[in-house]
Write an enzyme that holds these catalytic residues in place. Structure first.
Site: not given
Ligand code: UD1
Length: 416
Positions: A22-23, A92, A116, A121-124, A304, A326, A396
Site C-alpha cells: 500500500k505505502n 492522509r 487513521c 499527524r501534521p503536514i508542516d 505500523d 512515531i 483500507r
Molecule cells: C507513512 C505511512 C504510515 C507509517 C508512517 C511512519 C504511507 C501512506 N503511510 O505515514 O503507514 O506509519 O509513514 O512510518 O506511506 N510529521 C510532522 N510533520 C509533518 C509530517 C510528519 O511532524 O509534516 C511527524 C508525524 O507526526 C510523525 C512522524 O513525523 O510523528 C512520521 O510521520 P510520517 O513519516 O510523515 O508518516 P506518514 O508519511 O503520514
C-alpha cells in the site's frame, strides 16, 4: 456493517502470497500525474486506499483501470487542480498529490488530509519542503492553496525523516529546475522503491535508501511499467499471527531484507525464521518469550506493526514493553485488547504488557487500520470466538485478510 469472526487457538500451517505494498503504490499513483502519458503498475493491491486514490486521480482528469492487479493510469489530460475534499479527508496520503499537481500544473488546492486517527499527524514538513522549491502556500478556511510559477531545485532539511514529506519533496523535485538535495530523508523500503519507480519514468535520483537524496529535475517523463513490491507490513502482521497461533507458515512475495527489525524481534520471542529468495518461513512451536520493542523510522521497528505485536505480547510468557516513538495515539488498540483479558498498562508513549497463556474471545472494534488487524491477531490466540467490527479500517490496507489467513489454516471469516 461487516464483521470478522476469528476462532482462536488453531495452529497455523501453509503458505500465502503477500499482496503489493500500500505505502509503495500510493506515491507511485501520485507520480503518474506528472507524466503526460501512461503509467502501468503491476501487483497493485485491491484495497480501499488504492480505490480512493484512483477516485481522486479520475476526478482531476486521469483515466484509470485496475484489472488483475494491473493498474493503468493515463494522465494525458489534467482538467482539475482542486482535490475533492470528501476523498482527501478519507486518506492522509492524498497530501502527496499537492507536490505532484503543483509539479504538473503549477497550481493545486486541497483540504486537510484525513486517514487513521493515530495521533496529531501534521503536514508542516510537507508544506515547508514545497516552499523550499519555490511553491507559495496559502491557507484559508481549512483549504490549502499551492502555487508556483516555476519550481526551482533547493536544499530541503527535514528535522525528522517523514515518509510522506520525503515523497512530496521528491514529486516536486523531479520536475524542478536544477538540483534538489533532500537531507534527513526517510529511508523506508517504500521510499527506495518509489525512487526506482521515478527513475523508471525518466527522473534523475541518487542516494535513495540513505538520508540524503539528490534529484536533478527533468522536463518530461516517459511511459513506464513497474512492479510494486510485496507489503512488508501485511507480511509482518501475518508473522505476528503465526507466532500467536503457533505453527509453520511460508510467506512469499516479500523481501525478507525489508523485515530485518521484525525478524530480529520474532527471533527474540522464540520464533525460528528462515529467509528465502523472496519470502520467509516462520516456525513457532514453543511458548512466546516477552520482548522490549521501540518503534522508529526505518531501519528500526515499524510503527505500523506496533499494534499487531502488542497483541502478540499479550500472550507472551512474562512482561513485555512497547515504546511508540512515531504516532502518540497508537495505543488505542490496548483498550480493545483489555476487553479480551489483556493486561496492559500505558503511560504516555510506553506500554507494559503482562502476558498470559490465552486471551478470551469477545466483541471488539477496530480503532484504525493496523489496530484492526491486531485484533484479528489477538483473536487467533484467544479462547472461543472474537468478533471484530469496523472492518472498513482493515480494508483500507489489507486486500482480504480472511482469505490470506484461511490460506494459513486459520478459522477467520467475514460476516456481512
Ligand atoms: C507513512 C505511512 C504510515 C507509517 C508512517 C511512519 C504511507 C501512506 N503511510 O505515514 O503507514 O506509519 O509513514 O512510518 O506511506 N510529521 C510532522 N510533520 C509533518 C509530517 C510528519 O511532524 O509534516 C511527524 C508525524 O507526526 C510523525 C512522524 O513525523 O510523528 C512520521 O510521520 P510520517 O513519516 O510523515 O508518516 P506518514 O508519511 O503520514
Amino acid at each position: 456493517m461487516s464483521e470478522i469472526h476469528v476462532r482462536g487457538l488453531r495452529a497455523l500451517q501453509g503458505e500465502v502470497l503477500i499482496q503489493g505494498s500500500k505505502n509503495a503504490v500510493l506515491p507511485m499513483m501520485a507520480a503518474a500525474v506528472l507524466h503526460k502519458g501512461t503509467t502501468v503498475l503491476v501487483n497493485v493491491p485491491r484495497i480501499q486506499d488504492v480505490f480512493c486514490m484512483m477516485g481522486i486521480l479520475e476526478y482531476i482528469g486521469c483515466v484509470c483501470t485496475l484489472d488483475q492487479g494491473i493498474l493503468t493510469i493515463n494522465a494525458q489530460h489534467i482538467k482539475e487542480n482542486r482535490l475533492p475534499s470528501e476523498r482527501v479527508k478519507r486518506m492522509r496520503s492524498s497530501i502527496i498529490l499537492l507536490g505532484a499537481l503543483v509539479g504538473r500544473t503549477g497550481e493545486a488546492y486541497t483540504g486537510y488530509p484525513g486517514g487513521c486517527s493515530i495521533g496529531k499527524r501534521p503536514i508542516d514538513f510537507h508544506l515547508k519542503a514545497l516552499e523550499k522549491l519555490g511553491v507559495s502556500i496559502r491557507e484559508e478556511d481549512g483549504c490549502l492553496e499551492a502555487k508556483a510559477d516555476e519550481l526551482k531545485g533547493g536544499i530541503i532539511e527535514f528535522p525528522f525523516p517523514s515518509v510522506g514529506a520525503t515523497e512530496n519533496a521528491l514529486l516536486a523535485a523531479v520536475v524542478a529546475d536544477g538540483i534538489t538535495e533532500i537531507r534527513g530523508a526517510a529511508m523506508e523500503p517504500e521510499i527506495q522503491s518509489f525512487c526506482s519507480f521515478l527513475e523508471s519514468m525518466g527522473a534523475k535520483v541518487k542516494g535513495q535508501g540513505t538520508s540524503c537524496i539528490k534529484v536533478e529535475g527533468v522536463k518530461s517523463f516517459h511511459d513506464t511499467c513497474f512492479f510494486v513490491p510485496g507489503d512488508r507490513i501485511v507480511a509482518g502482521t501475518y508473522l505476528a499471527a503465526a507466532m500467536a497461533g503457533k505453527g509453520q507458515v511460508r510467506l512469499k512475495g516479500v523481501p525478507a531484507c525489508h523485515l530485518s527489525a521484525v525478524i530480529r524481534e520474532l527471533k527474540n520471542m522464540g520464533g525460528d525464521l528462515e529467509e528465502e529468495e523472496n519470502g520467509l518461513i516462520l516456525t513457532m512451536d514453543r511458548q512466546i518469550l516477552p520482548a522490549d520493542i521501540v518503534t522508529g523510522p526505518y531501519p528500526d521497528f515499524p510503527t505500523d506493526l506496533q499494534s499487531p505485536f502488542l497483541s502478540l505480547m499479550c500472550v507472551a510468557d512474562g512482561i513485555s514493553n512497547m515504546e511508540e516513538t512515531i504516532f502518540e495515539g497508537r495505543f488505542e488498540t490496548a483498550q480493545e485488547l483489555r476487553k479480551m483479558g489483556a493486561v496492559i498498562e500505558e503511560k504516555e508513549n510506553k506500554a507494559a504488557i503482562k502476558g498470559k497463556r490465552a486471551l478470551w474471545g469477545c466483541h471488539v472494534a477496530a480503532p484504525d487500520l493496523r489496530g484492526g488487524a491486531a485484533l484479528i491477531v489477538a483473536g487467533l490466540s484467544a479462547e472461543g470466538t472474537t468478533i471484530v467490527s469496523g472492518c472498513r479500517h482493515i480494508e483500507r490496507g489489507y486486500e482480504d485478510i480472511c482469505r490470506d489467513l484461511q490460506m494459513l489454516g486459520a478459522e477467520v471469516y467475514r460476516k456481512v
